[in-house]
Design an enzyme around this catalytic site. Structure first.
Site, PDB file in Angstrom:
ATOM      1  N   PHE A 237      40.983  60.215  65.596  1.00 54.24           N
ATOM      2  CA  PHE A 237      39.635  59.663  65.715  1.00 54.24           C
ATOM      3  C   PHE A 237      39.579  58.797  66.961  1.00 54.24           C
ATOM      4  CE2 PHE A 237      36.325  56.490  65.216  1.00 54.24           C
ATOM      5  CZ  PHE A 237      35.238  57.303  64.921  1.00 54.24           C
TER       6      PHE A 237
ATOM      7  N   ASP B 104      45.668  55.393  72.101  1.00 51.14           N
ATOM      8  CA  ASP B 104      44.466  54.805  71.514  1.00 51.14           C
ATOM      9  C   ASP B 104      44.948  53.745  70.524  1.00 51.14           C
ATOM     10  OD1 ASP B 104      42.289  54.070  70.033  1.00 51.14           O
ATOM     11  OD2 ASP B 104      41.516  56.111  69.756  1.00 51.14           O
TER      12      ASP B 104
ATOM     13  N   LYS C 192      38.448  47.031  68.670  1.00 55.36           N
ATOM     14  CA  LYS C 192      38.310  46.397  67.355  1.00 55.36           C
ATOM     15  C   LYS C 192      38.718  44.918  67.265  1.00 55.36           C
ATOM     16  CE  LYS C 192      37.679  50.300  64.372  1.00 55.36           C
ATOM     17  NZ  LYS C 192      37.938  51.614  64.956  1.00 55.36           N
TER      18      LYS C 192
HETATM   19  C1  LIG Z   1      37.211  52.630  65.700  1.00 61.98           C
HETATM   20  C2  LIG Z   1      38.039  53.495  66.583  1.00 61.98           C
HETATM   21  C3  LIG Z   1      37.524  54.038  67.772  1.00 61.98           C
HETATM   22  C4  LIG Z   1      36.070  53.886  68.174  1.00 61.98           C
HETATM   23  O1  LIG Z   1      35.733  52.567  68.376  1.00 61.98           O
HETATM   24  P1  LIG Z   1      34.166  52.132  68.413  1.00 61.98           P
HETATM   25  O2  LIG Z   1      34.219  50.681  68.759  1.00 61.98           O
HETATM   26  O3  LIG Z   1      33.600  52.426  67.070  1.00 61.98           O
HETATM   27  O4  LIG Z   1      33.526  52.952  69.465  1.00 61.98           O
HETATM   28  C5  LIG Z   1      38.373  54.761  68.579  1.00 61.98           C
HETATM   29  N1  LIG Z   1      39.659  54.955  68.248  1.00 61.98           N
HETATM   30  C6  LIG Z   1      40.189  54.455  67.118  1.00 61.98           C
HETATM   31  C7  LIG Z   1      41.630  54.682  66.819  1.00 61.98           C
HETATM   32  C8  LIG Z   1      39.391  53.725  66.241  1.00 61.98           C
HETATM   33  O5  LIG Z   1      39.928  53.253  65.102  1.00 61.98           O
END
Ligand SMILES: *Cc1c(COP(=O)(O)O)cnc(C)c1O
Length: 400
Positions: A133, A216, A245
């Site tokens: 994700f 990520d 986050k």
């Molecule tokens: C939440 C998340 C995203 C996206 O972040 P947003 O601030 O919602 O755009 C991307 N990668 C990971 C691993 C996430 O947990």
């Protein structure tokens, strides 16, 4: 609560019928005055809990000075935060945006530009993993190959391989490959941990083929695992990393970190964001880093996490028909369930405990990093009552 509610919010979320108006630490107070224990932290965001004094002070002090300048001028607060991030990681430079999705957009553009600047614009493909994700922009959707339906053709240039399939990964690398993008622990995908030897294998593969390695760490970063970033100490640094986050402690912000070499193509005019690096966000980010990037704080995360994990293992033993497995690292933990995940999320909420569903039928526990051992014990006691209620419901044949 059962009367129909007219909402003018775009209905892209299934919202639970509760609203919160204040909080302190790991606790939230709903509009009806009831208290909830928050083990979701707004999806792994409020790393210092609610109303942390240092964060409240940083934000309100800055709010009285200047809210916004754009990136047309110097950014002393941004320089300070970028220096903190670079001093503690592999990185030399940072781009600030407003979300995880944007941090990843920057990372993906940077990887393509790196090769283009070296005279190889044909190397633009990025390899990602099944279950990943990365967010909700068109590039994020194209990368993760999920939530694309109805949104027209995906962006060209993403190849996805099964999670943990080394042979498929090697086979996917072609002369057009630019980078490999991976979460050190899949969050939305169901708290699936990538073992350190696999990260080291990816690093070696990238070095062998001249690829950039992108992590990520939007969810895993900023102390969540008990390390500042999940990959640290595993012998496999990336070239580029997306963070968001927890970084703002609840104030929206994201960051793309990179080595000088990886960022070589990103010269003036190649990328931007009106709000990115906004002084309010930078004030919060600096305050979060000052709290979290401290050996005693990270030691606290590891200790309370170990305690929580042991209690969850005991909970697993007590409820073998509900819980199948406990997974994760630090304060990014998952319970793989034998019942539909929505049932336990709802049963926990009935016990005034907030947890979050993830993919692969997993309940995610991503509490504020400042929880106490007592908070951890209380959360597990509430999960115990929720699981017991589900067992009764299933035995009585009345489960939905
Ligand atoms: C939440 C998340 C995203 C996206 O972040 P947003 O601030 O919602 O755009 C991307 N990668 C990971 C691993 C996430 O947990």
């Amino acid at each position: 609560m059962s009367k129909p509610v007219v909402s003018h919010l775009l209905p892209t979320y299934n919202r639970a019928p509760v609203a919160f108006e204040r909080g302190e630490g790991a606790w939230l107070e709903a509009t009806n005055g009831e208290r909830y224990l928050d083990f979701g932290a707004g999806v792994a965001v409020t790393s210092l809990g609610h109303a942390h004094p240092a964060l409240v002070k940083a934000l309100t002090d800055q709010a009285q000075k200047v809210w916004h300048n754009s990136n047309l001028y110097q950014s002393p607060l941004g320089e300070r935060l970028a220096a903190k991030l670079c001093d503690s990681t592999f990185a030399d430079v940072v781009f600030f945006g407003n979300s995880g999705a944007e941090a990843l957009e920057c990372a993906m553009k940077m990887a393509r530009k790196y090769h283009a600047a070296k005279g190889h614009p044909e190397r633009f493909r990025i390899i990602t993993f099944e279950g990943a994700f990365h967010g909700r922009t068109m590039a994020n959707l194209s990368a993760q190959k999920k939530y694309l339906e109805g949104f027209g053709p995906p962006l060209e240039g993403f190849d996805q391989v099964p999670f943990g399939d080394h042979k498929a990964l090697e086979a996917a690398i072609t002369p057009a490959t630019a980078a490999i993008l991976i979460e050190p622990i899949q969050g939305e995908g169901g708290i699936r941990v990538v073992p350190p030897q696999c990260l080291r294998g990816l690093r070696a593969l990238c070095d062998k083929h001249g690829l950039l390695l992108i992590y990520d760490e939007v969810q895993t970063g900023v102390g969540r695992t008990g390390r500042l970033f999940a990959h640290q100490g595993q012998g496999a640094d990336p070239d580029i990393m997306a963070v968001a986050k927890g970084l703002g402690g609840g104030f929206p912000m994201g960051a793309c970190l990179a080595t000088k070499a990886a960022a070589e193509g990103m010269v003036a005019g190649t990328h931007g964001s009106t709000f990115g690096g906004n002084p309010l966000a930078m004030a919060c980010g600096n305050a979060v880093m000052d709290e979290v990037n401290n050996p005693a704080f990270l030691e606290h995360v590891r200790k309370v996490a170990l305690n929580l994990r042991q209690k969850l293992a005991a909970l697993h033993d007590q409820h073998p028909d509900i819980i199948d497995d406990v997974r994760g690292e630090g304060l990014m933990l998952g319970l793989h369930l034998k019942v539909p995940v929505a049932e336990l999320v709802e049963a926990a909420r009935a016990q005034h405990l907030l947890v979050i569903a993830a993919g692969d039928n997993v309940v995610r526990l991503v509490p504020p990093l400042v929880i106490s051992d007592a908070d951890a014990a209380e959360a597990v006691a509430r999960l115990d009552r929720a699981a017991t209620a589900l067992e009764r419901a299933h035995q009585g044949g009345s489960a939905s």
